[in-house]
Design a protein around this motif. Sequence first.
Motif: not given
Length: 396
Positions: A168-171, A203-206
């Motif tokens: 996931i790549y939340p802004e 973690s699979p996160v930006f």
Amino acid sequence: MFPFAKLALLVTGALTVIPVGEAVAATLTGAPPIVIGHRGASGYLPEHTLAAYELAIDMGADFIEPDLVSTKDGVLIARHENEISATTDVANRPEFANRKTTKVVDGVSITGWFTEDFTLAEIKTLRAKQNFPFRDQSFNGLYEVPTLQEIIDLAKRKSIETGRTIGIYPETKHPTYFDSVGLSLEEPLVAVLKANNYDKKDSPVFIQSFEVGNLKDLNALIDVPLVQLLDAFDVAPDGSLIEIQPYDFVVSGDPRTYKDLRTPQGLADIATYADGIGPWKRMIVSVNSNNQLLPPTSLVTDAHAAGLLVHPYTFRNESRYLAADYNGNPELEYEQFFKLGVDGVFSDHPDTAVAVRNRVAGNPTQSVPEPNLLLGFVFLPLAGLLRRRQTSLKKS
């Protein structure tokens, strides 16, 4: 083509121009670039819906990108803006007619309906619609507005189903504004990520933001990779171009603009709190007033020299978004950027991005044989980047 061609032409002024080469340049980590489903597969389905995110995953996207805003009761939901008349049916809902109002968000007066004036229960009664009039409108009214937790649940489920770890790549959208109305975004975001065990270096996160202070705060709260988004110019009512600043710089009186952040010194400063940049694609390959390509700038190599990943935005298949040289073929644009060594791309049409990535730069999913393995092709190298970032902060 004004103002976009003019914007693209002028934005190159802060960077050295370098020639185009046919060889594929290396990414920062040496791993193949990632594909980020921009607002999901938003070229096909209404953006920021579970259906759009799932379609992006099924098309091979490595990450899905939710823009985060807050409800009145402090729940993070996915909308491109906190004003939601363009992306939901709220304007046609008589029970919410009295919620229409005018607010100033990041210095701009906006009239409409705002997420922070609705509880999550009320938001869940709304239905999403396609924001772009030239795209398929037949799916309007079918999908709810998802929460961040629902998006994470989807990513986890699809990771099991596909055998790929979906990131996931939340802004964080307008963090200074949300602070001003007592609905800070950072703490709820970190709480949700920690509750899902998404707070580790691998973690699979930006997390991305157009603001700087927001990312610096997050750097102190969580260890996941952070990405500084870079905006270019705004257009004044008289047609003149205005250099844009991160809005927290406007509030604090910091005179720097995004142009300053793109310089070698600016990139070095970014590297003290973030792990990558998300530039407008025209900061890397611009066009002239006839929408014809100019030679690439040095931004990718400059960012890599500072130890920063480069994830440009936004790649779209429609001809209106393509330089004339591509002759309406979006694959040619992807090819050029992948050959320049970008570390990932934000795409409304992730199927096209994935197909070209796999052909030009390799397929990273081949190295992830089990669903419970993290995206080693990017996160193991990133763990080293994060350690270097933390070390540099301790030195400062």
